[in-house]
Design an enzyme around this catalytic site. Structure first.
Site, short mmCIF file in Angstrom:
data_model
loop_
_atom_site.label_atom_id
_atom_site.label_comp_id
_atom_site.label_asym_id
_atom_site.label_seq_id
_atom_site.Cartn_x
_atom_site.Cartn_y
_atom_site.Cartn_z
CD GLU A 157 -2.96 -1.01 2.36
OE1 GLU A 157 -2.92 -0.02 3.11
OE2 GLU A 157 -3.76 -1.93 2.50
CD GLU B 169 -3.62 -5.58 4.15
OE1 GLU B 169 -4.49 -4.75 4.47
OE2 GLU B 169 -2.40 -5.38 4.30
O1 IFM Z 1 -3.83 -2.97 9.30
C1 IFM Z 1 -3.88 -2.41 8.02
C2 IFM Z 1 -2.74 -2.95 7.18
O2 IFM Z 1 -1.50 -2.69 7.77
C3 IFM Z 1 -2.75 -2.28 5.82
N1 IFM Z 1 -4.05 -2.39 5.21
C4 IFM Z 1 -5.20 -2.03 5.98
C5 IFM Z 1 -5.17 -2.75 7.32
C6 IFM Z 1 -6.40 -2.36 8.16
O3 IFM Z 1 -6.39 -0.99 8.40
#
Ligand code: IFM
Length: 462
Positions: free
Chosen positions: A184, A364
């Protein structure tokens, strides 16, 4: 990282525990879980690890409740127990990140033997458990020593990061084949403490655009370093693409601008060799000859992190002219106020397939809440189950419609340190009782286990 208004969430269908359709998914579809180093490891001052920007932020009391990553989930010591949980869950892939300051306490220079040995132990234990390690080089824990030298705003970071990538590749490339360069990048450059955006008060907004470009260059340099050292490496980068939706029709331009930064500023140059038109003038002063060729290196897959749409409004007072806006009345929300829209996930998967023509792994997806054990000590997280079910269902629908999706990783295996929110927000399939470090699988853990088993059973029987 940003947390919206709290709201109650109801599962979206009347059968919260039902399974989604899985019929469009290929038989070798990968099911996994994700974590990151700073969010779970703890042991921040142990065995020679150097400080990261997030240690600094915690020490300054800038995280909710004064939380820090000092202990987190104590995964540094409890990783065998956490791998046992993964086995029990039935996942065959685990995405984790390496802490740059654990390998290189100063960010560069002499490697830390004890830090290197930790990931040897972790990787060996994963392989022994039949779980494939997916190693991410950077999930936001920039060594403080390098941030002090300018961090992502300095073009020198490209060489520092390439050297770090070469160290990781040389040490673990005999056993690890799946690598992600960054997690990200749009989020840590827009919001992170080590990002140029956060510094722009002092040094002017242009350091922000410099940081974007340097992260992209560092990505390209790391891909080259990995390819040169790891035969048969499978390399990707992980992007948060969610869709920026205008809060009102008058906010359309602001949302478009946000989307250029949030969704496309990194994958477009990395996969297409061009910046979004809206950003080109701002990036131009930082561009040198052949930079776009250095950034666009061949990749094997696209990592997508997706939670829900972001509502955006115009804000003339904000540095980039946009800010978080209100969600329309009645928008379904997670318990921490994030908008829920599985159809948006389906559309994003289709859009990414069309735009980049690359296999996608969802690296994710998950729901943040304030889970607590009930009177019997059970954690009944039906809202999370409903969310996961609806998103896996949307993924299946995307694949049926032509999206090339090869795997799905839930965020996260464990409750963990949730950046600015600290330990007050929980994303885990497993509850962590922080005072005792006891792990308690939630109802969603059982649900994901059963869904994976069903997916496998389906593929075994054709
Ligand atoms: O915890 C975070 C992760 O580190 C990066 N993506 C979003 C998740 C939830 O906020």
């Amino acid at each position: 990282m940003p947390e919206g208004k709290a709201a109650n969430t109801a599962p979206r269908s009347e059968e919260p525990l039902a399974r989604p359709r899985l019929d469009a998914l290929p038989p070798d579809f990968t099911w996994g879980v994700s974590t990151s180093s700073f969010q779970i490891e703890g042991a921040t001052r142990e065995d020679g690890r150097g400080p990261s920007v997030w240690d600094t932020r915690g020490a300054k009391g800038l995280v909710a409740n004064g939380d820090t990553g000092d202990v987190a989930c104590d995964h540094y010591h409890r990783y065998p127990e956490d791998i046992a949980l993964m086995r029990r869950l039935g996942v065959t892939a685990y995405r984790f990140s390496v802490a740059w300051p654990r390998l290189l306490p100063e960010g560069r220079g002499a490697p830390n033997a004890a830090g290197l040995a930790f990931y040897d132990r972790l990787i060996d234990a994963l392989l022994a458990a039949g779980i494939e390690p997916w190693l991410c080089l950077y999930h936001w824990d920039m060594p403080q020593a390098l941030d002090d030298l300018g961090g992502w705003a300095s073009r020198d970071v490209v060489g520092w990061f390439a050297d770090y990538a070469a160290l990781v590749a040389g040490r673990y490339g005999d056993r690890v084949k799946r690598f992600a360069t960054f997690n990200e990048p749009s989020i840590f450059t827009l919001f992170g403490p080590g990002a140029a955006f956060a510094r722009s008060d002092a040094t002017g907004p242009d350091t922000f655009h410099a940081a974007i470009h340097h992260v992209n260059l560092a990505h390209g340099a790391a891909v080259d370093a990995l390819r040169a050292r790891v035969p048969k490496a499978s390399i990707g980068a992980i992007h948060n693409v969610q869709g920026c939706v205008p809060s009102t029709p008058a906010d359309a331009q602001a949302a478009q601008c946000c989307e250029a930064y949030w969704d496309w500023a990194f994958p477009d140059p990395q996969c297409l060799g061009t910046y979004p038109p809206l950003l080109q003038a701002a990036i131009a002063p930082h561009m040198q000859a052949d930079d776009l060729v250095r950034i666009r290196r061949p990749l094997d897959w696209f990592g997508l992190n997706h939670y829900g749409p972001t509502y955006i409004r115009a804000d003339a007072g904000a540095r980039l002219g946009f800010n978080f806006g209100d969600q329309p009345q009645g928008t379904p929300q997670t318990p921490i106020g994030w908008a829920v829209r599985p159809e948006g996930f389906r559309d994003t998967l289709l859009e990414l397939t069309r735009r980049y023509r690359m296999p996608i792994y969802v690296t994710e997806n998950g729901l943040g809440g304030h889970d607590q054990p009930d009177a019997d000590g059970a954690i009944v997280d039906d809202a999370r189950i409903g969310y996961l079910r609806d998103h896996v269902g949307a993924l299946n629908a995307a694949v049926a419609a032509g999206a090339d999706v090869r795997g799905y990783f839930v965020w996260s295996l464990l409750d963990n340190f949730e950046w600015d929110s600290g330990y007050g927000v929980r994303f885990g399939l497993t509850y962590v009782d922080y005072p005792t470090q006891r792990r308690i699988p939630k109802a969603s853990f059982r649900w994901y286990h059963d869904m994976i088993a069903a997916a496998r059973g389906r593929s075994h029987h054709g």
